[in-house]
Design an enzyme around this catalytic site. Structure first.
Site, mmCIF file in Angstrom:
data_model
loop_
_atom_site.group_PDB
_atom_site.id
_atom_site.type_symbol
_atom_site.label_atom_id
_atom_site.label_comp_id
_atom_site.label_asym_id
_atom_site.label_seq_id
_atom_site.Cartn_x
_atom_site.Cartn_y
_atom_site.Cartn_z
ATOM 1 N N ARG A 43 70.822 40.676 7.050
ATOM 2 C CA ARG A 43 71.070 41.108 5.632
ATOM 3 C C ARG A 43 72.238 42.272 5.587
ATOM 4 N NH1 ARG A 43 66.346 41.094 2.593
ATOM 5 N NH2 ARG A 43 67.444 41.166 0.444
ATOM 6 N N LYS A 61 61.417 43.021 -10.990
ATOM 7 C CA LYS A 61 61.816 43.747 -9.959
ATOM 8 C C LYS A 61 63.271 43.868 -9.621
ATOM 9 C CE LYS A 61 61.333 42.726 -5.391
ATOM 10 N NZ LYS A 61 62.656 42.890 -4.716
ATOM 11 N N ASN A 62 63.870 42.574 -9.353
ATOM 12 C CA ASN A 62 65.546 42.561 -9.171
ATOM 13 C C ASN A 62 66.389 42.664 -10.399
ATOM 14 O OD1 ASN A 62 64.591 42.200 -6.653
ATOM 15 N ND2 ASN A 62 64.732 39.895 -6.612
ATOM 16 N N CYS A 120 65.849 42.965 7.764
ATOM 17 C CA CYS A 120 64.437 42.875 7.393
ATOM 18 C C CYS A 120 63.860 41.657 7.799
ATOM 19 C CB CYS A 120 64.387 43.056 5.706
ATOM 20 S SG CYS A 120 64.874 41.271 5.114
ATOM 21 N N ASP A 173 78.499 44.023 4.636
ATOM 22 C CA ASP A 173 80.093 44.014 4.893
ATOM 23 C C ASP A 173 80.706 43.645 3.387
ATOM 24 O OD1 ASP A 173 78.730 41.489 5.517
ATOM 25 O OD2 ASP A 173 80.847 40.585 5.456
ATOM 26 N N LEU A 174 80.217 42.647 2.703
ATOM 27 C CA LEU A 174 80.992 42.271 1.542
ATOM 28 C C LEU A 174 81.064 43.372 0.526
ATOM 29 C CD1 LEU A 174 79.618 38.594 1.115
ATOM 30 C CD2 LEU A 174 81.835 39.419 2.393
ATOM 31 N N ARG A 205 55.248 45.437 -3.079
ATOM 32 C CA ARG A 205 56.636 45.725 -3.144
ATOM 33 C C ARG A 205 57.114 44.932 -4.523
ATOM 34 N NH1 ARG A 205 60.536 44.460 0.929
ATOM 35 N NH2 ARG A 205 61.683 45.226 -0.553
ATOM 36 N N LEU A 224 70.525 30.211 2.247
ATOM 37 C CA LEU A 224 70.764 31.507 2.006
ATOM 38 C C LEU A 224 70.493 32.489 3.208
ATOM 39 C CD1 LEU A 224 70.866 30.362 -0.872
ATOM 40 C CD2 LEU A 224 70.859 32.827 -1.661
ATOM 41 N N ARG A 246 65.784 48.205 1.088
ATOM 42 C CA ARG A 246 66.953 47.769 1.165
ATOM 43 C C ARG A 246 67.974 48.064 0.044
ATOM 44 N NH1 ARG A 246 69.106 44.868 3.922
ATOM 45 N NH2 ARG A 246 70.553 43.883 2.515
ATOM 46 N N ASP A 275 63.994 32.784 -3.398
ATOM 47 C CA ASP A 275 62.762 33.569 -3.756
ATOM 48 C C ASP A 275 61.521 32.889 -3.970
ATOM 49 O OD1 ASP A 275 64.420 36.631 -4.866
ATOM 50 O OD2 ASP A 275 64.278 35.677 -2.938
#
Ligand code: EPZ
Length: 420
Positions: free
Chosen positions: A121, A22-23, A116, A124-125, A399, A329, A92, A307
């Protein structure tokens, strides 16, 4: 809404096939915005986040077909550069359209993704890096409104924190920028590597792929021609099923995996007492004679993946010894703890550290899924709990996992998908 009903205390056996990641799929889909013609993507997982991203691209004006695990996306006809709140709020990772839209059109509006369950989350970066490339960014009415009238210009960017989608956004923005962009402290996840490899094969010269320092030579808004892509295997799906084998102390085999993406997970399971047979693109987990607790500290790739933190917490509950889990994280990625405690788990939380007693006698209960990976931890715990567990709000699972209950049934688990 659907829920899963799981009878615990069964051994598993057999073989399942792992789907595309997925990622990796999500940035690759966003990347089609940079292409002047149709892009074919194979091994695309049929998970809700992928459908959401396809819907977002269609809303921007792209067209697509998605049959089996193959999608064809033609983004050449995109005319709308606003990624609307109603779609972005569902996923997101929609923020991944920001870099490509701005690079190609010189302006775009992308709804802020919002936080979330696992944390605030921020992005800004992402925004600071785009400003350094010449973008003007205004946040108003919950939208990022970005313009780059003279186009984006290459520059040197140092990320204060390693960010996966931040790196992906800037790599895609830099692909069409003028000149060279150097990203220092870039993310090195396999999903970032695949995006860079595809761009590099499509006319965007990228140096340092797989390292934390990338140099992207932009095409100065010349759109790309992208050959057929096959999405890499999902290392988190694979890790989740390895934990299913481990928690039930069963022998199961996973096909279509890439072991090199699984080292941190395999080594941690070996530390806990499990062994493995590795095939060309398969992996078999073997039952442990004796298990023991472990110490987990999540970190960016190639370290232990955040994850997989929730899944290993479930496994740690039945290990013959205590474990400690440090989530480094995300500020709120222990949402599964209270639900596991309701199943009889002994877990003590202090700040970002969970101390997990081993040898827990878990009992079936009604539990609530809160986020994608926390949900899979509840399913794992249910596989070894005494009695019946009902896992509610499993739209979180849909998801990111293709047919989780079907794959578990294939392995002999007693799991049913029912309607509330
Ligand atoms: C990606 O999210 C993954 N999602 C997440 O997977 C994964 O947990 C995460 O990377 C870490 O590996 C996708 O790839 C679609 P980050 P991302 O930016 O990119 C902070 C799943 O379950 N940060 O690497 O959003 C942030 O708050 C999902 O599949 C900033 O402060 O994560 C976090 O503490 C969950 N400012 C840390 O960096 C920013 O601008 C890492 O976040 C960006 C990030």
């Amino acid at each position: 809404m659907d829920y899963l009903e799981i009878e615990g205390n069964n051994k598993l056996s057999g073989t399942i096939t792992i789907d595309g990641a997925k990622n990796a799929a999500l940035p690759l889909l966003a990347m089609t915005i940079l292409s002047q013609s149709e892009v074919k993507i194979e091994n695309l997982p049929r998970v809700n986040d992928v459908f959401t991203m396809l819907k977002l691209l269609e809303n921007l004006g792209a067209s697509y077909s998605f049959e089996g695990n193959c999608a064809k996306i033609d983004a050449s006809s995109i005319h709308n550069t606003t990624a609307i709140y109603d779609i972005v709020r569902k996923m997101r990772a929609s923020i991944l359209t920001l870099g490509p839209l701005l690079a190609r059109f010189g302006k775009c509006e992308v709804s802020l993704p919002g936080g979330c369950a696992i944390g605030q989350r921020p992005i800004d970066l992402h925004l600071k890096a785009l400003e350094m490339m010449g973008a003007e960014i205004v946040i108003e009415q919950g939208y990022v409104r970005a313009t780059a009238p003279e186009g984006l210009k290459g520059t040197t960017i140092v990320f204060d924190k390693i960010t996966v989608t931040g790196t992906e956004n800037i790599v895609m923005a830099a692909a069409l920028a003028k000149g060279e962009t150097k990203i220092i402290n870039a993310a090195k996840e396999p999903e970032v590597v695949q995006l860079c490899e595809v761009l590099n094969a499509s006319g965007v010269k990228i140096e340092g792929i797989g390292s934390d320092e990338l140099i992207i030579h932009g095409t100065e808004q010349k759109l790309l021609t992208i050959d057929t892509i096959s999405v890499i295997p999902d290392r988190i799906e694979a890790g989740t099923y390895l934990c299913a084998g481990a928690i039930t102390n069963s022998e199961i085999t996973l096909k279509k995996v890439n072991h090199t993406h699984l080292f941190a997970i395999i080594l941690k399971l070996q530390e806990m007492g499990f062994d493995f047979d590795l095939g060309q693109d398969s992996i078999t987990i073997k039952p442990a004679v004796k298990t023991k607790g472990t110490k987990i500290i999540t970190s960016e790739y190639p370290g232990f993946p955040t994850d997989m933190q929730a899944q290993f917490m479930a496994l740690a509950l039945v290990a013959e010894g205590a474990s400690s889990i440090d989530e480094k994280l995300f500020e709120n990625r222990f949402m599964h703890v209270s639900e596991l405690i309701r199943m009889g788990a002994n877990i003590i939380l202090s700040n970002h550290t969970a101390t997990v007693e081993g040898n827990n006698e878990l009992n079936g209960a009604d539990v609530m899924a809160t986020d994608l990976r926390a949900s899979s931890a509840l399913v794992l715990a249910a596989l070894v709990a005494k009695g019946t567990t009902k896992v509610h709000r499993i739209y979180h699972l849909d998801r990111g996992y293709v047919g989780l209950e079907k794959k578990l049934q294939q392995l002999g688990a007693k799991v049913k998908r029912l309607k509330e």
